[in-house]
Design an enzyme around this catalytic site. Structure first.
Site, PDB file in Angstrom:
ATOM      1  CB  CYS A 111     -16.668   3.186   9.873  1.00  0.00           C
ATOM      2  SG  CYS A 111     -15.269   3.799   8.535  1.00  0.00           S
ATOM      3  CG  HIS A 247     -15.327   0.249  11.851  1.00  0.00           C
ATOM      4  ND1 HIS A 247     -15.266  -0.450  10.599  1.00  0.00           N
ATOM      5  CD2 HIS A 247     -14.277   1.149  11.530  1.00  0.00           C
ATOM      6  CE1 HIS A 247     -14.511   0.262   9.897  1.00  0.00           C
ATOM      7  NE2 HIS A 247     -13.889   1.224  10.359  1.00  0.00           N
ATOM      8  CG  ASN A 277     -11.581   0.770   7.562  1.00  0.00           C
ATOM      9  OD1 ASN A 277     -12.834   0.531   7.066  1.00  0.00           O
ATOM     10  ND2 ASN A 277     -11.159   1.952   8.111  1.00  0.00           N
TER      11      ASN A 277
HETATM   12  O1  UT7 Z   1     -12.562   3.471   9.405  1.00  0.00           O
HETATM   13  C1  UT7 Z   1     -12.171   4.849  10.461  1.00  0.00           C
HETATM   14  C2  UT7 Z   1     -11.239   5.465   9.589  1.00  0.00           C
HETATM   15  N1  UT7 Z   1      -9.711   5.142   9.969  1.00  0.00           N
HETATM   16  C3  UT7 Z   1      -9.191   4.864  10.887  1.00  0.00           C
HETATM   17  O2  UT7 Z   1      -9.640   4.451  11.880  1.00  0.00           O
HETATM   18  C4  UT7 Z   1      -7.697   5.041  10.708  1.00  0.00           C
HETATM   19  C5  UT7 Z   1      -6.999   5.376  12.137  1.00  0.00           C
HETATM   20  N2  UT7 Z   1      -5.593   5.608  11.977  1.00  0.00           N
HETATM   21  C6  UT7 Z   1      -4.737   4.578  12.017  1.00  0.00           C
HETATM   22  O3  UT7 Z   1      -5.018   3.289  11.573  1.00  0.00           O
HETATM   23  C7  UT7 Z   1      -3.226   4.987  11.844  1.00  0.00           C
HETATM   24  O4  UT7 Z   1      -2.939   6.256  12.278  1.00  0.00           O
HETATM   25  C8  UT7 Z   1      -2.393   4.817  10.412  1.00  0.00           C
HETATM   26  C9  UT7 Z   1      -2.555   3.271  10.007  1.00  0.00           C
HETATM   27  C10 UT7 Z   1      -3.318   5.574   9.424  1.00  0.00           C
HETATM   28  C11 UT7 Z   1      -1.223   5.310  10.655  1.00  0.00           C
HETATM   29  O5  UT7 Z   1      -0.388   4.553  11.441  1.00  0.00           O
HETATM   30  P1  UT7 Z   1       0.536   5.480  12.327  1.00  0.00           P
HETATM   31  O6  UT7 Z   1       1.380   4.514  13.112  1.00  0.00           O
HETATM   32  O7  UT7 Z   1      -0.459   6.745  13.044  1.00  0.00           O
HETATM   33  O8  UT7 Z   1       1.619   6.294  11.327  1.00  0.00           O
HETATM   34  P2  UT7 Z   1       1.760   7.561  10.965  1.00  0.00           P
HETATM   35  O9  UT7 Z   1       0.640   8.260  10.325  1.00  0.00           O
HETATM   36  O10 UT7 Z   1       2.390   8.420  12.287  1.00  0.00           O
HETATM   37  O11 UT7 Z   1       2.748   7.920   9.968  1.00  0.00           O
HETATM   38  C12 UT7 Z   1       4.258   7.122  10.500  1.00  0.00           C
HETATM   39  C13 UT7 Z   1       5.375   7.124   9.280  1.00  0.00           C
HETATM   40  C14 UT7 Z   1       5.214   8.601   8.666  1.00  0.00           C
HETATM   41  O12 UT7 Z   1       6.568   8.940   8.095  1.00  0.00           O
HETATM   42  P3  UT7 Z   1       7.490   9.699   9.060  1.00  0.00           P
HETATM   43  O13 UT7 Z   1       7.000  10.955   9.177  1.00  0.00           O
HETATM   44  O14 UT7 Z   1       7.620   9.169  10.161  1.00  0.00           O
HETATM   45  O15 UT7 Z   1       9.135   9.647   8.274  1.00  0.00           O
HETATM   46  C15 UT7 Z   1       4.457   8.446   7.268  1.00  0.00           C
HETATM   47  O16 UT7 Z   1       4.535   9.297   6.346  1.00  0.00           O
HETATM   48  O17 UT7 Z   1       4.824   6.292   8.318  1.00  0.00           O
HETATM   49  C16 UT7 Z   1       4.754   7.045   6.734  1.00  0.00           C
HETATM   50  N3  UT7 Z   1       3.814   6.370   6.151  1.00  0.00           N
HETATM   51  C17 UT7 Z   1       3.856   5.276   5.711  1.00  0.00           C
HETATM   52  N4  UT7 Z   1       4.917   4.694   5.163  1.00  0.00           N
HETATM   53  C18 UT7 Z   1       5.002   3.596   4.479  1.00  0.00           C
HETATM   54  C19 UT7 Z   1       2.462   6.817   6.064  1.00  0.00           C
HETATM   55  N5  UT7 Z   1       1.615   5.918   5.370  1.00  0.00           N
HETATM   56  C20 UT7 Z   1       2.632   4.944   5.052  1.00  0.00           C
HETATM   57  C21 UT7 Z   1       2.652   3.751   4.203  1.00  0.00           C
HETATM   58  N6  UT7 Z   1       3.852   3.253   3.733  1.00  0.00           N
HETATM   59  N7  UT7 Z   1       1.337   3.240   3.441  1.00  0.00           N
END
Ligand code: UT7
Length: 320
Positions: A111, A247, A277
């Site tokens: 990115c 970004h 993204n």
């Molecule tokens: O370009 C550079 C590359 N990427 C990034 O910059 C990404 C950076 N990270 C992020 O943007 C965030 O960490 C995410 C959007 C990827 C995730 O958000 P989060 O608030 O960190 O969520 P999490 O990973 O802590 O997941 C929370 C919950 C989990 O369930 P439990 O364990 O709390 O029951 C996940 O399994 O959300 C669940 N989950 C989803 N639920 C519904 C993960 N993905 C999804 C989904 N839909 N698509």
């Protein structure tokens, strides 16, 4: 002499995939995706490859700059989803647009690719080697995400953005880039080159894997740090920065960076809602959107900032 952006162009595939569409494929919801990321829809390429998107963005940037393809000395394509290992996507673009006099190559900085490409061009310009360059950020990440993995597949989109850079009196004021290879596991996509002569193992196409929280923490620390350092070493006042063009990975990352910089959100334009993204394409896509809306005036000081897999990061302070 320094690099000046003479023209911007962008291109996205026509197919729109909404959050509700994705909720039919994986266990997710519009509510989860939009509240956690700010994304509502993304473009997905079903007919075109990365080099097709890149070439169309390039044609538009050349037109905006009033530069003919044969005037280009250099083409650099930043991508982490090239159509082939070789030829490079930049060479494919060269052929598609007829830039017969350019040297062309790809860079892999995920990115941060657009920012890294700008840094490389600046080096060539400062040393007087080249005068006119095309940089492109283009991705078809829909082809490398695992459509069974809801934690990544809902985040990314396809698209391309390009800029024609000319060696002129004013433009880029300062820039930096950095990498931390020890954090490489946080965001990864293995390549086809994993075959083994001894075991007979055949290469398999890898999918993207990501530790989202690790990347999030990295971004909200590194991005403000690098912007602060750029501002400080150029003795620029934050009041003089018109926009921070970050970004577009997650609306919450942009908000966290704004808070850390103690700057108002109206200095942080966003397009993540429409495109998701798009990795290295997100900064030029956003710039193109801003140009079309008439948001940038000659002399405006802006900061571009990218971060991504590697891990990598980079920032540019420039005068529009
Ligand atoms: O370009 C550079 C590359 N990427 C990034 O910059 C990404 C950076 N990270 C992020 O943007 C965030 O960490 C995410 C959007 C990827 C995730 O958000 P989060 O608030 O960190 O969520 P999490 O990973 O802590 O997941 C929370 C919950 C989990 O369930 P439990 O364990 O709390 O029951 C996940 O399994 O959300 C669940 N989950 C989803 N639920 C519904 C993960 N993905 C999804 C989904 N839909 N698509």
């Amino acid at each position: 002499m320094t690099a000046r952006i003479a023209g911007i162009g962008a291109y996205v595939p026509e197919t729109i995939v909404t959050n509700d569409d994705l909720a039919k494929i994986v266990e997710t919801s519009d509510e989860w995706i939009s509240s956690r990321t700010g994304i509502r829809e993304r473009r997905i390429s079903t007919k075109e490859g990365t080099s097709d998107l890149a070439a169309e963005a390039a044609r538009r940037a050349l037109e905006a700059a009033g530069v003919k393809p044969e005037e280009l000395d250099l083409i650099i394509l930043g991508t982490s989803s090239p159509d082939c290992n070789y030829p490079s996507g930049a060479c494919e673009v060269q052929a598609k647009i007829g830039a017969v006099n350019a040297a062309a190559f790809d860079i892999s900085a995920a990115c941060s690719g657009f920012i890294f490409a700008m840094n490389i061009v600046q080096g060539f310009f400062k040393s007087g080697i080249y005068q006119t360059a095309l940089i492109i950020g283009a991705e078809t990440l829909s082809k490398v995400v695992d459509w069974d993995d809801r934690s990544t597949c809902v985040l990314f989109g396809d698209g391309a953005g390009a800029a024609v850079l000319k060696n002129e009196e004013s433009g880029i004021i300062d820039m930096l880039m950095g990498s931390d290879g020890t954090k490489g596991e946080a965001l990864k996509c293995t390549s086809r080159s994993l075959g083994n002569f001894l075991t007979g193992e055949r290469p398999e196409l890898g999918f993207m894997t990501m530790d989202g929280q690790e990347v999030f923490r990295f971004a909200v620390k590194r991005v403000p740090e690098s912007i602060e350092s750029l501002i400080k070493r150029n003795q620029t006042a934050k009041e003089d920065i018109r926009y921070y063009i970050l970004h577009q990975a997650n609306e919450r990352i942009v908000e966290a960076v704004a808070r850390r910089l103690k700057e108002p959100m109206d200095k942080f334009p966003m397009i993540i809602e429409k495109y998701g993204n798009t990795s290295t394409a997100s900064i030029p896509l956003l710039l193109d959107d801003m140009v079309k809306k008439g948001m940038l005036k000659a002399g405006d000081k802006i900061i571009l900032s990218g971060f991504g897999a590697g891990m990598t990061w980079g920032a540019v302070l420039l005068e529009w």
